[in-house]
Design a protein around this motif. Structure first.
Motif, PDB file in Angstrom:
ATOM      1  N   ALA A 103       1.444  -2.252  16.708  1.00 36.75           N
ATOM      2  CA  ALA A 103       0.239  -1.779  17.412  1.00 36.75           C
ATOM      3  C   ALA A 103      -0.980  -1.867  16.490  1.00 36.75           C
ATOM      4  O   ALA A 103      -2.062  -2.316  16.905  1.00 36.75           O
ATOM      5  N   LEU A 104      -0.799  -1.469  15.228  1.00 40.40           N
ATOM      6  CA  LEU A 104      -1.911  -1.558  14.260  1.00 40.40           C
ATOM      7  C   LEU A 104      -2.281  -3.019  13.990  1.00 40.40           C
ATOM      8  O   LEU A 104      -3.453  -3.345  13.820  1.00 40.40           O
ATOM      9  N   GLY A 105      -1.255  -3.877  13.949  1.00 39.74           N
ATOM     10  CA  GLY A 105      -1.516  -5.318  13.756  1.00 39.74           C
ATOM     11  C   GLY A 105      -2.356  -5.872  14.899  1.00 39.74           C
ATOM     12  O   GLY A 105      -3.307  -6.636  14.682  1.00 39.74           O
ATOM     13  N   TRP A 106      -2.009  -5.462  16.127  1.00 40.06           N
ATOM     14  CA  TRP A 106      -2.774  -5.904  17.305  1.00 40.06           C
ATOM     15  C   TRP A 106      -4.226  -5.420  17.189  1.00 40.06           C
ATOM     16  O   TRP A 106      -5.166  -6.182  17.381  1.00 40.06           O
ATOM     17  N   ALA A 107      -4.386  -4.122  16.857  1.00 31.66           N
ATOM     18  CA  ALA A 107      -5.740  -3.555  16.737  1.00 31.66           C
ATOM     19  C   ALA A 107      -6.523  -4.260  15.630  1.00 31.66           C
ATOM     20  O   ALA A 107      -7.706  -4.587  15.796  1.00 31.66           O
ATOM     21  N   TYR A 108      -5.821  -4.519  14.521  1.00 31.78           N
ATOM     22  CA  TYR A 108      -6.489  -5.151  13.363  1.00 31.78           C
ATOM     23  C   TYR A 108      -6.940  -6.564  13.718  1.00 31.78           C
ATOM     24  O   TYR A 108      -8.021  -7.005  13.351  1.00 31.78           O
ATOM     25  N   THR A 109      -6.077  -7.287  14.456  1.00 29.96           N
ATOM     26  CA  THR A 109      -6.414  -8.662  14.830  1.00 29.96           C
ATOM     27  C   THR A 109      -7.592  -8.675  15.798  1.00 29.96           C
ATOM     28  O   THR A 109      -8.460  -9.532  15.717  1.00 29.96           O
ATOM     29  N   HIS A 110      -7.605  -7.698  16.727  1.00 35.09           N
ATOM     30  CA  HIS A 110      -8.666  -7.695  17.741  1.00 35.09           C
ATOM     31  C   HIS A 110      -9.959  -7.043  17.264  1.00 35.09           C
ATOM     32  O   HIS A 110     -11.039  -7.448  17.663  1.00 35.09           O
ATOM     33  N   PHE A 111      -9.830  -6.009  16.414  1.00 36.39           N
ATOM     34  CA  PHE A 111     -11.023  -5.265  15.999  1.00 36.39           C
ATOM     35  C   PHE A 111     -11.307  -5.384  14.507  1.00 36.39           C
ATOM     36  O   PHE A 111     -12.197  -4.727  13.993  1.00 36.39           O
ATOM     37  N   GLY A 113     -12.727  -7.397  12.700  1.00 40.16           N
ATOM     38  CA  GLY A 113     -14.084  -7.791  12.311  1.00 40.16           C
ATOM     39  C   GLY A 113     -15.092  -6.674  12.503  1.00 40.16           C
ATOM     40  O   GLY A 113     -16.225  -6.776  12.059  1.00 40.16           O
ATOM     41  N   LEU A 114     -14.686  -5.613  13.193  1.00 37.29           N
ATOM     42  CA  LEU A 114     -15.632  -4.529  13.477  1.00 37.29           C
ATOM     43  C   LEU A 114     -15.885  -3.697  12.227  1.00 37.29           C
ATOM     44  O   LEU A 114     -14.988  -3.458  11.430  1.00 37.29           O
ATOM     45  N   SER A 115     -17.100  -3.227  12.113  1.00 39.78           N
ATOM     46  CA  SER A 115     -17.473  -2.552  10.865  1.00 39.78           C
ATOM     47  C   SER A 115     -16.691  -1.252  10.651  1.00 39.78           C
ATOM     48  O   SER A 115     -16.382  -0.894   9.527  1.00 39.78           O
ATOM     49  N   TRP A 116     -16.318  -0.536  11.751  1.00 38.18           N
ATOM     50  CA  TRP A 116     -15.577   0.726  11.538  1.00 38.18           C
ATOM     51  C   TRP A 116     -14.210   0.459  10.934  1.00 38.18           C
ATOM     52  O   TRP A 116     -13.733   1.225  10.104  1.00 38.18           O
ATOM     53  N   MET A 117     -13.596  -0.659  11.337  1.00 38.86           N
ATOM     54  CA  MET A 117     -12.272  -1.003  10.798  1.00 38.86           C
ATOM     55  C   MET A 117     -12.413  -1.367   9.309  1.00 38.86           C
ATOM     56  O   MET A 117     -11.618  -0.959   8.472  1.00 38.86           O
ATOM     57  N   GLN A 118     -13.464  -2.144   8.993  1.00 39.26           N
ATOM     58  CA  GLN A 118     -13.713  -2.502   7.585  1.00 39.26           C
ATOM     59  C   GLN A 118     -13.991  -1.246   6.764  1.00 39.26           C
ATOM     60  O   GLN A 118     -13.531  -1.130   5.631  1.00 39.26           O
ATOM     61  N   ALA A 119     -14.735  -0.312   7.356  1.00 38.94           N
ATOM     62  CA  ALA A 119     -15.090   0.927   6.649  1.00 38.94           C
ATOM     63  C   ALA A 119     -13.848   1.752   6.335  1.00 38.94           C
ATOM     64  O   ALA A 119     -13.696   2.275   5.227  1.00 38.94           O
ATOM     65  N   VAL A 120     -12.932   1.841   7.319  1.00 40.10           N
ATOM     66  CA  VAL A 120     -11.691   2.600   7.113  1.00 40.10           C
ATOM     67  C   VAL A 120     -10.908   2.004   5.947  1.00 40.10           C
ATOM     68  O   VAL A 120     -10.492   2.706   5.021  1.00 40.10           O
ATOM     69  N   PHE A 121     -10.737   0.680   5.966  1.00 40.91           N
ATOM     70  CA  PHE A 121      -9.915   0.048   4.935  1.00 40.91           C
ATOM     71  C   PHE A 121     -10.624  -0.044   3.572  1.00 40.91           C
ATOM     72  O   PHE A 121      -9.964  -0.127   2.544  1.00 40.91           O
ATOM     73  N   TYR A 122     -11.945   0.030   3.597  1.00 47.32           N
ATOM     74  CA  TYR A 122     -12.701   0.093   2.338  1.00 47.32           C
ATOM     75  C   TYR A 122     -12.276   1.343   1.557  1.00 47.32           C
ATOM     76  O   TYR A 122     -11.997   1.286   0.353  1.00 47.32           O
ATOM     77  N   GLY A 123     -12.191   2.483   2.274  1.00 46.09           N
ATOM     78  CA  GLY A 123     -11.762   3.724   1.622  1.00 46.09           C
ATOM     79  C   GLY A 123     -10.278   3.734   1.317  1.00 46.09           C
ATOM     80  O   GLY A 123      -9.845   4.085   0.214  1.00 46.09           O
ATOM     81  N   VAL A 124      -9.486   3.311   2.310  1.00 48.32           N
ATOM     82  CA  VAL A 124      -8.026   3.390   2.177  1.00 48.32           C
ATOM     83  C   VAL A 124      -7.517   2.457   1.075  1.00 48.32           C
ATOM     84  O   VAL A 124      -6.626   2.814   0.300  1.00 48.32           O
ATOM     85  N   GLY A 125      -8.101   1.274   0.988  1.00 45.29           N
ATOM     86  CA  GLY A 125      -7.667   0.301  -0.045  1.00 45.29           C
ATOM     87  C   GLY A 125      -7.753   0.884  -1.448  1.00 45.29           C
ATOM     88  O   GLY A 125      -6.841   0.716  -2.264  1.00 45.29           O
ATOM     89  N   ALA A 126      -8.851   1.608  -1.710  1.00 43.32           N
ATOM     90  CA  ALA A 126      -9.035   2.210  -3.040  1.00 43.32           C
ATOM     91  C   ALA A 126      -8.010   3.323  -3.273  1.00 43.32           C
ATOM     92  O   ALA A 126      -7.425   3.438  -4.356  1.00 43.32           O
TER      93      ALA A 126
END
Length: 391
Positions: A103-111, A113-126
């Motif tokens: 389900a997360l893979g589907w969301a990641y593939t579809h969204f 590119g969206l800035s909120w998804m990038q923002a979430v992973f910007y924090g989580v990656g660190a």
């Protein structure tokens, strides 16, 4: 030939499967935490499994390659219900987190590119870098200790992983052989011969396999089966392996996507190794996710059910233990090297440096702090900080 348990169980297979489904759905905190929940619930509270059977399952799960918590679950299913129990329990334990990562893979593939998804992973990656760094530290002190031979293996693998940014499977086998031949040399050693020849040709065989150009799904299957077969101890040991194949060798994902995939493994319950399902989804959709997850878990399933009947007899032999110690030191060295590799990709500015350091300090200070709490907090911080920094 079954030497596991002879007493009729005080529970049904259905009850055990339902328990594993719940643990797979709600069990956060990585392999050590999951193994702890199983002991608390099945040994202490319900009395379904004896202390001896649990300990044997845990030892086998640590000795055999593959994700420890999943193997322990499979073994506990095997104790009273043999192969059917092992199979159903293994599926029940892995399925909830597999569905979540798809389900997360589907969301990641579809969204994605969206800035909120990038923002979430910007924090989580660190935060993930901090979590892996802390795990690497704990594993190092626990498995390597003050042993000079194991330190040598550990440092070699850490340096090789850092420099090559990839997994070199035969080095793990070599580390195991080195531990075995150094600590508990077998009687036939002075005769030399066949075994030395076989060991010398291992690297060559794996080189031939990787040179064949297979269709994408077959490539995914072969690669993830190899990863599942060579990962010892913590589920995080698969990270350097996956990085080497997925990013460096096959170029299926870029660095950022890979770090996001590790983050997904951290925020979902169940085994960390389920990140393979997410990676498979990004590479080849739902069929890619199924092939990657199956290929990763089939070796660990076989490594559990095939030795189970013999394990009581041979598991404590010094040669077996020395071999496993060598491979474990190599795996922990590879994790340590991969922390630096992943940090280079995720730590991109001052806020991410701070986030990674705060994660390490929190895990250091509060030993019982659940990792998903940190990941959720990091995601929220990412949502706040990322738009301010990248407007």
């Amino acid at each position: 030939m079954n030497t596991v348990a002879t007493v009729a169980p005080g529970y049904t297979l259905g009850q055990l499967v339902r328990y594993m489904l719940r643990l797979g759905t709600l069990g956060f905190g990585g392999p050590v935490a999951l193994a702890g929940y199983m002991r608390r619930d099945l040994v202490e509270q319900r009395g379904w499994i004896t202390e001896d059977d649990y300990k044997e399952g845990l030892t086998l799960a640590q000795l055999a390659p593959g994700p420890m918590a999943a193997q322990l679950a499979i073994y506990l299913g095997y104790v009273h219900f043999h192969i059917l129990g092992a199979t159903l329990v293994g599926l029940a334990f892995v399925l909830p987190s597999f569905l979540m990562v798809v389900a997360l893979g589907w969301a990641y593939t579809h969204f994605g590119g969206l800035s909120w998804m990038q923002a979430v992973f910007y924090g989580v990656g660190a935060a993930v870098v901090g979590i892996i760094a802390m795990s690497a530290y704990k594993l190092t002190t626990k498995t390597v200790g003050t042993d000079k031979l194991l330190w040598g293996i550990y440092l070699t693998l850490a340096i090789v992983t850092f420099i090559t940014e990839s997994e070199i499977a035969w080095l793990f086998i070599a580390a195991g052989l080195m531990g075995w031949l150094w600590r508990a040399p077998p009687k036939w050693l002075h005769k030399g011969g066949l075994h030395a020849f076989a060991a010398a040709n291992l690297p060559m065989a794996s080189g031939v396999l990787s040179g064949i150009d297979l269709p994408l799904l077959a490539q995914i299957g072969v690669f993830f089966a190899k990863a599942g077969a060579f990962v010892f101890g913590s589920g995080l040991a698969i990270v350097p392996f996956l990085y080497g194949g997925v990013v460096t060798e096959h170029h299926w994902l870029n660095d950022k996507q890979f770090v996001d995939a590790v983050a997904v493994a951290m925020i979902t319950p169940g085994p960390v190794v389920i990140t393979t399902g997410f990676i498979g989804y990004l590479v080849a959709g739902f069929s890619g996710a199924c092939v990657a997850a199956l290929a990763t878990f089939i070796p660990c399933y076989l490594f559990t059910i095939l030795p189970a009947p013999y394990f009581k007899k041979y598991g404590k032999l010094p040669g077996v233990k020395a071999f496993v110690d060598g491979i474990t030191a190599a795996a922990v060295g590879a994790i340590t090297g991969s922390v630096i590799v992943i940090a280079k990709r995720s730590i991109v500015d001052i806020p991410t440096i701070v986030l990674a350091l705060v994660t390490v300090l929190l895990l250091w200070r509060f030993k019982k702090l659940p990792e998903p709490v940190i990941v959720v907090a990091a995601a929220l911080m990412g949502l706040i900080a990322y738009p301010l920094l990248h407007h």
